[in-house]
Design an enzyme around this catalytic site. Structure first.
Site, PDB file in Angstrom:
ATOM      1  N   GLN A   1       2.961  10.034   1.335  1.00  0.00           N
ATOM      2  CA  GLN A   1       4.266   9.358   1.358  1.00  0.00           C
ATOM      3  C   GLN A   1       5.114   9.706   0.140  1.00  0.00           C
ATOM      4  O   GLN A   1       6.324   9.474   0.144  1.00  0.00           O
ATOM      5  CB  GLN A   1       4.074   7.834   1.416  1.00  0.00           C
ATOM      6  CG  GLN A   1       3.479   7.351   2.735  1.00  0.00           C
ATOM      7  CD  GLN A   1       3.408   5.834   2.751  1.00  0.00           C
ATOM      8  OE1 GLN A   1       2.437   5.256   2.269  1.00  0.00           O
ATOM      9  NE2 GLN A   1       4.442   5.201   3.282  1.00  0.00           N
TER      10      GLN A   1
ATOM     11  N   CYS B 276       6.271  -0.081   7.141  1.00  0.00           N
ATOM     12  CA  CYS B 276       5.852   1.084   6.361  1.00  0.00           C
ATOM     13  C   CYS B 276       7.050   1.574   5.559  1.00  0.00           C
ATOM     14  O   CYS B 276       8.167   1.654   6.089  1.00  0.00           O
ATOM     15  CB  CYS B 276       5.367   2.179   7.312  1.00  0.00           C
ATOM     16  SG  CYS B 276       4.788   3.659   6.475  1.00  0.00           S
ATOM     17  N   LEU B 277       6.817   1.910   4.303  1.00  0.00           N
ATOM     18  CA  LEU B 277       7.918   2.389   3.462  1.00  0.00           C
ATOM     19  C   LEU B 277       8.491   3.709   3.984  1.00  0.00           C
ATOM     20  O   LEU B 277       9.620   4.060   3.653  1.00  0.00           O
ATOM     21  CB  LEU B 277       7.442   2.555   2.013  1.00  0.00           C
ATOM     22  CG  LEU B 277       7.016   1.257   1.318  1.00  0.00           C
ATOM     23  CD1 LEU B 277       6.542   1.536  -0.097  1.00  0.00           C
ATOM     24  CD2 LEU B 277       8.130   0.232   1.308  1.00  0.00           C
TER      25      LEU B 277
ATOM     26  N   HIS C 208      -2.458   7.293   7.085  1.00  0.00           N
ATOM     27  CA  HIS C 208      -1.476   8.222   6.508  1.00  0.00           C
ATOM     28  C   HIS C 208      -2.141   9.531   6.075  1.00  0.00           C
ATOM     29  O   HIS C 208      -1.509  10.586   6.098  1.00  0.00           O
ATOM     30  CB  HIS C 208      -0.812   7.594   5.276  1.00  0.00           C
ATOM     31  CG  HIS C 208       0.338   6.688   5.587  1.00  0.00           C
ATOM     32  ND1 HIS C 208       1.475   7.120   6.237  1.00  0.00           N
ATOM     33  CD2 HIS C 208       0.544   5.379   5.315  1.00  0.00           C
ATOM     34  CE1 HIS C 208       2.326   6.104   6.356  1.00  0.00           C
ATOM     35  NE2 HIS C 208       1.785   5.037   5.809  1.00  0.00           N
TER      36      HIS C 208
ATOM     37  N   GLY D 109       0.844  -1.185   0.000  1.00  0.00           N
ATOM     38  CA  GLY D 109       0.000   0.000   0.000  1.00  0.00           C
ATOM     39  C   GLY D 109       0.876   1.229   0.000  1.00  0.00           C
ATOM     40  O   GLY D 109       2.049   1.176   0.407  1.00  0.00           O
TER      41      GLY D 109
ATOM     42  N   HIS E 228      -4.210   1.148   7.712  1.00  0.00           N
ATOM     43  CA  HIS E 228      -2.846   1.694   7.709  1.00  0.00           C
ATOM     44  C   HIS E 228      -2.719   2.819   6.678  1.00  0.00           C
ATOM     45  O   HIS E 228      -2.185   3.899   6.983  1.00  0.00           O
ATOM     46  CB  HIS E 228      -1.860   0.555   7.406  1.00  0.00           C
ATOM     47  CG  HIS E 228      -0.428   0.984   7.325  1.00  0.00           C
ATOM     48  ND1 HIS E 228       0.543   0.549   8.190  1.00  0.00           N
ATOM     49  CD2 HIS E 228       0.210   1.818   6.447  1.00  0.00           C
ATOM     50  CE1 HIS E 228       1.705   1.098   7.872  1.00  0.00           C
ATOM     51  NE2 HIS E 228       1.536   1.870   6.813  1.00  0.00           N
ATOM     52  N   GLU E 229      -3.223   2.565   5.473  1.00  0.00           N
ATOM     53  CA  GLU E 229      -3.088   3.581   4.411  1.00  0.00           C
ATOM     54  C   GLU E 229      -3.937   4.808   4.709  1.00  0.00           C
ATOM     55  O   GLU E 229      -3.493   5.942   4.495  1.00  0.00           O
ATOM     56  CB  GLU E 229      -3.461   2.997   3.048  1.00  0.00           C
ATOM     57  CG  GLU E 229      -2.568   1.860   2.575  1.00  0.00           C
ATOM     58  CD  GLU E 229      -1.090   2.124   2.761  1.00  0.00           C
ATOM     59  OE1 GLU E 229      -0.649   3.276   2.615  1.00  0.00           O
ATOM     60  OE2 GLU E 229      -0.365   1.163   3.086  1.00  0.00           O
TER      61      GLU E 229
HETATM   62 NI    NI Z   1       2.749   3.151   5.645  1.00  0.00          NI
END
Ligand code: NI
Length: 180
Positions: A54, A99-100, A145, A49, A141-142
């Site tokens: 991000q 998470c990236l 953000h 995701g 989670h997404e």
């Molecule tokens: Ni993330």
């Protein structure tokens, strides 16, 4: 298409509430390009995701996709515009997340197991569905953000926070765990 630079924690863009995608922008070449680039970036970095903040775009937009060959349930590519997530009555479940924007770390997060998702797709058509399990976790989670929330904010026990090599060595010794 391009692979975009991913913002890491400490970058204030990850902590702001992202703005709604204007209705008129849906379907525009600019938004379509961003969606394509976000999808390519997510796949390039083995994410499941990615949210627009991000990649330095303060918009309520996220993509998610879990490949078919993973041990987790497959999630076909979903593009979520202006999503709203509502927890449904369900037990809370713990699962590993990464998470990236927080590279090379994993942590255990407790979240509702079932949610209702309302959003628009890339053509502006309404999406309404109920999700559970890993799918519900990725959606939460997404969408976090988009409100400037990172999974580590949701951890109720920071002692589970692990670097990836240590996670693989000491925590998950019997196979793969798909992380968000
Ligand atoms: Ni993330």
């Amino acid at each position: 298409m391009s692979i975009l630079k991913v913002a890491r924690i400490g970058n204030p863009i990850l902590r702001r509430r992202a703005g709604e995608v204007p209705r008129a922008a849906i379907g525009s070449p600019e938004l379509e390009r961003l969606i394509e680039d976000m999808t390519e970036t997510m796949v390039e970095y083995d994410g499941v995701g990615l949210a627009a903040p991000q990649v330095h775009e303060p918009l309520r937009l996220a993509v998610l996709q879990v490949p078919a060959d993973d041990e987790q349930e497959e999630i076909p590519l979903m593009v979520l515009i202006n999503p709203v997530v509502t927890p449904l009555p369900s037990e809370k479940v713990s699962g590993w997340e990464g998470c990236l924007s927080v590279p090379d770390l994993r942590g255990m997060v407790t979240r509702p197991d079932r949610v209702r998702l309302q959003a628009l797709d890339r053509e502006g058509k309404p999406i309404e569905l109920e999700a559970s399990g890993f799918h519900a976790r990725v959606i939460q989670h997404e969408c976090d953000h988009l409100d400037g929330v990172i999974y580590i904010d949701r951890m109720d026990d920071l002692s589970t926070l692990s670097f990836l090599p240590e996670f693989e060595r000491y925590v998950v010794t019997d196979g793969d765990v798909e992380c968000v």
